[in-house]
Design a protein around this motif. Sequence first.
Motif, PDB file in Angstrom:
ATOM      1  N   PRO A   1      32.610  33.230  46.033  1.00  0.00           N
ATOM      2  CA  PRO A   1      32.884  32.244  44.108  1.00  0.00           C
ATOM      3  C   PRO A   1      32.315  33.171  43.345  1.00  0.00           C
ATOM      4  O   PRO A   1      31.906  33.196  42.228  1.00  0.00           O
ATOM      5  CB  PRO A   1      31.614  31.340  44.277  1.00  0.00           C
ATOM      6  CG  PRO A   1      31.057  31.307  45.328  1.00  0.00           C
ATOM      7  CD  PRO A   1      31.611  32.207  46.841  1.00  0.00           C
ATOM      8  N   ALA A   2      31.103  34.481  43.660  1.00  0.00           N
ATOM      9  CA  ALA A   2      30.744  35.234  42.511  1.00  0.00           C
ATOM     10  C   ALA A   2      31.368  36.823  43.029  1.00  0.00           C
ATOM     11  O   ALA A   2      30.455  37.430  42.259  1.00  0.00           O
ATOM     12  CB  ALA A   2      28.924  35.399  43.303  1.00  0.00           C
ATOM     13  N   TRP A   3      32.343  36.875  43.483  1.00  0.00           N
ATOM     14  CA  TRP A   3      33.004  38.027  43.237  1.00  0.00           C
ATOM     15  C   TRP A   3      33.246  38.626  41.934  1.00  0.00           C
ATOM     16  O   TRP A   3      32.864  39.923  41.523  1.00  0.00           O
ATOM     17  CB  TRP A   3      34.733  38.902  43.774  1.00  0.00           C
ATOM     18  CG  TRP A   3      35.601  37.614  42.681  1.00  0.00           C
ATOM     19  CD1 TRP A   3      35.796  36.309  43.972  1.00  0.00           C
ATOM     20  CD2 TRP A   3      36.183  38.027  42.503  1.00  0.00           C
ATOM     21  NE1 TRP A   3      36.973  35.775  42.687  1.00  0.00           N
ATOM     22  CE2 TRP A   3      37.632  36.902  41.706  1.00  0.00           C
ATOM     23  CE3 TRP A   3      36.492  39.423  42.043  1.00  0.00           C
ATOM     24  CZ2 TRP A   3      38.377  37.298  41.341  1.00  0.00           C
ATOM     25  CZ3 TRP A   3      37.876  39.491  40.182  1.00  0.00           C
ATOM     26  CH2 TRP A   3      38.728  38.407  40.179  1.00  0.00           C
ATOM     27  N   PRO A   4      33.738  37.715  40.495  1.00  0.00           N
ATOM     28  CA  PRO A   4      33.688  38.337  39.711  1.00  0.00           C
ATOM     29  C   PRO A   4      32.847  38.712  38.500  1.00  0.00           C
ATOM     30  O   PRO A   4      32.613  39.183  38.048  1.00  0.00           O
ATOM     31  CB  PRO A   4      34.057  37.116  38.804  1.00  0.00           C
ATOM     32  CG  PRO A   4      34.309  35.862  39.807  1.00  0.00           C
ATOM     33  CD  PRO A   4      33.779  36.039  40.486  1.00  0.00           C
ATOM     34  N   LEU A   5      31.633  38.682  39.356  1.00  0.00           N
ATOM     35  CA  LEU A   5      30.389  38.994  38.775  1.00  0.00           C
ATOM     36  C   LEU A   5      30.081  40.501  38.647  1.00  0.00           C
ATOM     37  O   LEU A   5      29.219  41.285  38.698  1.00  0.00           O
ATOM     38  CB  LEU A   5      29.043  38.499  39.473  1.00  0.00           C
ATOM     39  CG  LEU A   5      28.156  36.312  39.131  1.00  0.00           C
ATOM     40  CD1 LEU A   5      27.343  36.589  39.871  1.00  0.00           C
ATOM     41  CD2 LEU A   5      28.747  36.428  37.828  1.00  0.00           C
ATOM     42  N   ARG A   6      30.652  40.733  40.213  1.00  0.00           N
ATOM     43  CA  ARG A   6      30.842  42.062  41.007  1.00  0.00           C
ATOM     44  C   ARG A   6      31.632  43.229  40.061  1.00  0.00           C
ATOM     45  O   ARG A   6      31.718  44.304  39.915  1.00  0.00           O
ATOM     46  CB  ARG A   6      30.608  42.254  41.636  1.00  0.00           C
ATOM     47  CG  ARG A   6      29.947  41.728  43.115  1.00  0.00           C
ATOM     48  CD  ARG A   6      30.056  42.040  44.341  1.00  0.00           C
ATOM     49  NE  ARG A   6      31.159  41.812  44.879  1.00  0.00           N
ATOM     50  CZ  ARG A   6      31.449  40.344  45.211  1.00  0.00           C
ATOM     51  NH1 ARG A   6      30.215  39.377  45.749  1.00  0.00           N
ATOM     52  NH2 ARG A   6      32.430  40.074  46.031  1.00  0.00           N
ATOM     53  N   LEU A   7      33.068  42.575  39.172  1.00  0.00           N
ATOM     54  CA  LEU A   7      33.641  43.394  37.742  1.00  0.00           C
ATOM     55  C   LEU A   7      32.511  44.373  37.422  1.00  0.00           C
ATOM     56  O   LEU A   7      33.723  45.012  37.272  1.00  0.00           O
ATOM     57  CB  LEU A   7      34.747  42.524  37.587  1.00  0.00           C
ATOM     58  CG  LEU A   7      35.677  43.175  36.795  1.00  0.00           C
ATOM     59  CD1 LEU A   7      36.735  43.122  38.298  1.00  0.00           C
ATOM     60  CD2 LEU A   7      36.180  41.764  35.966  1.00  0.00           C
ATOM     61  N   GLY A   8      31.698  43.653  36.058  1.00  0.00           N
ATOM     62  CA  GLY A   8      30.874  44.610  35.606  1.00  0.00           C
ATOM     63  C   GLY A   8      31.888  45.229  34.549  1.00  0.00           C
ATOM     64  O   GLY A   8      32.868  44.041  33.911  1.00  0.00           O
ATOM     65  N   ASP A   9      32.166  46.124  34.177  1.00  0.00           N
ATOM     66  CA  ASP A   9      32.745  46.982  33.379  1.00  0.00           C
ATOM     67  C   ASP A   9      34.147  47.650  33.997  1.00  0.00           C
ATOM     68  O   ASP A   9      34.473  48.894  32.593  1.00  0.00           O
ATOM     69  CB  ASP A   9      32.148  48.050  32.335  1.00  0.00           C
ATOM     70  CG  ASP A   9      30.741  47.379  31.654  1.00  0.00           C
ATOM     71  OD1 ASP A   9      30.451  45.992  31.497  1.00  0.00           O
ATOM     72  OD2 ASP A   9      29.365  47.615  31.972  1.00  0.00           O
ATOM     73  N   LEU A  10      34.585  47.076  34.495  1.00  0.00           N
ATOM     74  CA  LEU A  10      35.734  48.003  36.058  1.00  0.00           C
ATOM     75  C   LEU A  10      36.597  47.520  34.355  1.00  0.00           C
ATOM     76  O   LEU A  10      37.069  46.612  34.965  1.00  0.00           O
ATOM     77  CB  LEU A  10      36.358  47.567  37.128  1.00  0.00           C
ATOM     78  CG  LEU A  10      34.714  47.896  37.882  1.00  0.00           C
ATOM     79  CD1 LEU A  10      35.680  47.278  39.037  1.00  0.00           C
ATOM     80  CD2 LEU A  10      35.087  49.436  37.704  1.00  0.00           C
TER      81      LEU A  10
ATOM     82  N   ALA B   1      39.181  37.136  32.356  1.00  0.00           N
ATOM     83  CA  ALA B   1      39.747  37.429  31.303  1.00  0.00           C
ATOM     84  C   ALA B   1      40.384  38.923  30.937  1.00  0.00           C
ATOM     85  O   ALA B   1      41.322  39.338  31.124  1.00  0.00           O
ATOM     86  CB  ALA B   1      38.923  37.048  30.008  1.00  0.00           C
ATOM     87  N   ALA B   2      39.207  39.370  31.044  1.00  0.00           N
ATOM     88  CA  ALA B   2      39.379  41.152  31.663  1.00  0.00           C
ATOM     89  C   ALA B   2      40.276  41.289  32.382  1.00  0.00           C
ATOM     90  O   ALA B   2      41.126  42.343  32.263  1.00  0.00           O
ATOM     91  CB  ALA B   2      38.014  42.174  32.199  1.00  0.00           C
ATOM     92  N   LEU B   3      40.480  40.695  33.624  1.00  0.00           N
ATOM     93  CA  LEU B   3      42.017  40.812  34.290  1.00  0.00           C
ATOM     94  C   LEU B   3      43.701  40.700  34.311  1.00  0.00           C
ATOM     95  O   LEU B   3      44.367  41.053  34.849  1.00  0.00           O
ATOM     96  CB  LEU B   3      41.077  40.688  35.553  1.00  0.00           C
ATOM     97  CG  LEU B   3      40.596  41.516  36.260  1.00  0.00           C
ATOM     98  CD1 LEU B   3      40.106  41.281  38.109  1.00  0.00           C
ATOM     99  CD2 LEU B   3      40.949  42.896  36.445  1.00  0.00           C
ATOM    100  N   ALA B   4      43.241  39.602  33.576  1.00  0.00           N
ATOM    101  CA  ALA B   4      44.459  38.872  33.347  1.00  0.00           C
ATOM    102  C   ALA B   4      45.039  39.031  32.591  1.00  0.00           C
ATOM    103  O   ALA B   4      47.164  39.340  33.046  1.00  0.00           O
ATOM    104  CB  ALA B   4      44.167  37.470  32.319  1.00  0.00           C
ATOM    105  N   ASP B   5      45.175  40.520  31.862  1.00  0.00           N
ATOM    106  CA  ASP B   5      46.328  41.013  30.829  1.00  0.00           C
ATOM    107  C   ASP B   5      46.203  42.219  31.652  1.00  0.00           C
ATOM    108  O   ASP B   5      48.028  43.203  31.485  1.00  0.00           O
ATOM    109  CB  ASP B   5      46.315  41.986  29.444  1.00  0.00           C
ATOM    110  CG  ASP B   5      45.316  42.364  29.696  1.00  0.00           C
ATOM    111  OD1 ASP B   5      43.856  42.372  29.783  1.00  0.00           O
ATOM    112  OD2 ASP B   5      44.552  42.819  28.457  1.00  0.00           O
ATOM    113  N   ARG B   6      45.808  42.969  32.966  1.00  0.00           N
ATOM    114  CA  ARG B   6      46.232  43.952  34.133  1.00  0.00           C
ATOM    115  C   ARG B   6      47.856  43.133  34.770  1.00  0.00           C
ATOM    116  O   ARG B   6      47.838  42.436  34.934  1.00  0.00           O
ATOM    117  CB  ARG B   6      45.690  44.386  34.608  1.00  0.00           C
ATOM    118  CG  ARG B   6      44.011  44.850  34.017  1.00  0.00           C
ATOM    119  CD  ARG B   6      44.162  45.816  33.566  1.00  0.00           C
ATOM    120  NE  ARG B   6      44.442  45.632  32.322  1.00  0.00           N
ATOM    121  CZ  ARG B   6      44.761  46.749  31.332  1.00  0.00           C
ATOM    122  NH1 ARG B   6      45.506  47.988  31.398  1.00  0.00           N
ATOM    123  NH2 ARG B   6      45.750  46.160  30.278  1.00  0.00           N
TER     124      ARG B   6
END
Length: 255
Positions: free
Chosen positions: A39-48, A71-76
């Motif tokens: 459940p914590a993997w989004p925290l490791r996304l950072g500024d990628l 949300a930062a990945l939804a449009d990728r």
Amino acid sequence: MVAILILRPEREAAAMAKQLRRAGHDVHLSPMLEIVADPAWPLRLGDLRPAAVIVTSANAVQAEGAPPLPAALADRPALCVGARTAAAAKAAGFRAATAPGEGGAEALVAWIVGHLDPAAGMLLHLGGRDRAGDVDGRLQRNGFAVTTLETYRAEARTEFSKETAALLSGGGVDLVVTASARTSAAFLACLRAGGQVSRLAELAIVAISAAAAAPLVEAGARHVHVPDAPTGAALGDLVLGLADRRRGVAANPDS
């Protein structure tokens, strides 16, 4: 009626089981791997901010207990292995999810190398703790920058359930379905734990690829079937075809 033992996790096996039961076959689910989301993997996304996201398993985005897609990945664009994984990626929140190459990990890597420019930006791979196919390494050797985030892990069973042990010891299984080398290795370990390794020589194994079947072949499996393409759809079609043929032979032994 043909008895089929599916070793895939229940969520992944559900569609195949439904199709086989609708066709009148006796289906048993015995997941060899328990999928545990991180459940914590989004925290490791950072500024990628990747140019695209690689998704090699539906479990990477849709395992039980998985967190919402950032949300930062939804449009990728999500580049997925297989149509089922692409559907899971869309359901998880990716607005554009496709399965280019129409095959397994090798086909996806070949498509990326042939269609994307490494200079366009880094690729983010969402996957499990244990990953097959060396997707990252092969892309990196072709000039791509790849970052992997582990979003789940698959814990292997160490022994069969009482139902599965009874089915196997009583000769009540016609086909065994596996979709990964780790699943096959876990099945083999459970056979050994129950003193049933000798059954391998009799069982018909249906594996998504030769690599997935390898642990069982090395241990003595003689009757192994592999689909033309390493996809869930191709595996399901092969299992259904084999089951239907076996039922036909049983119904007409002299034909």
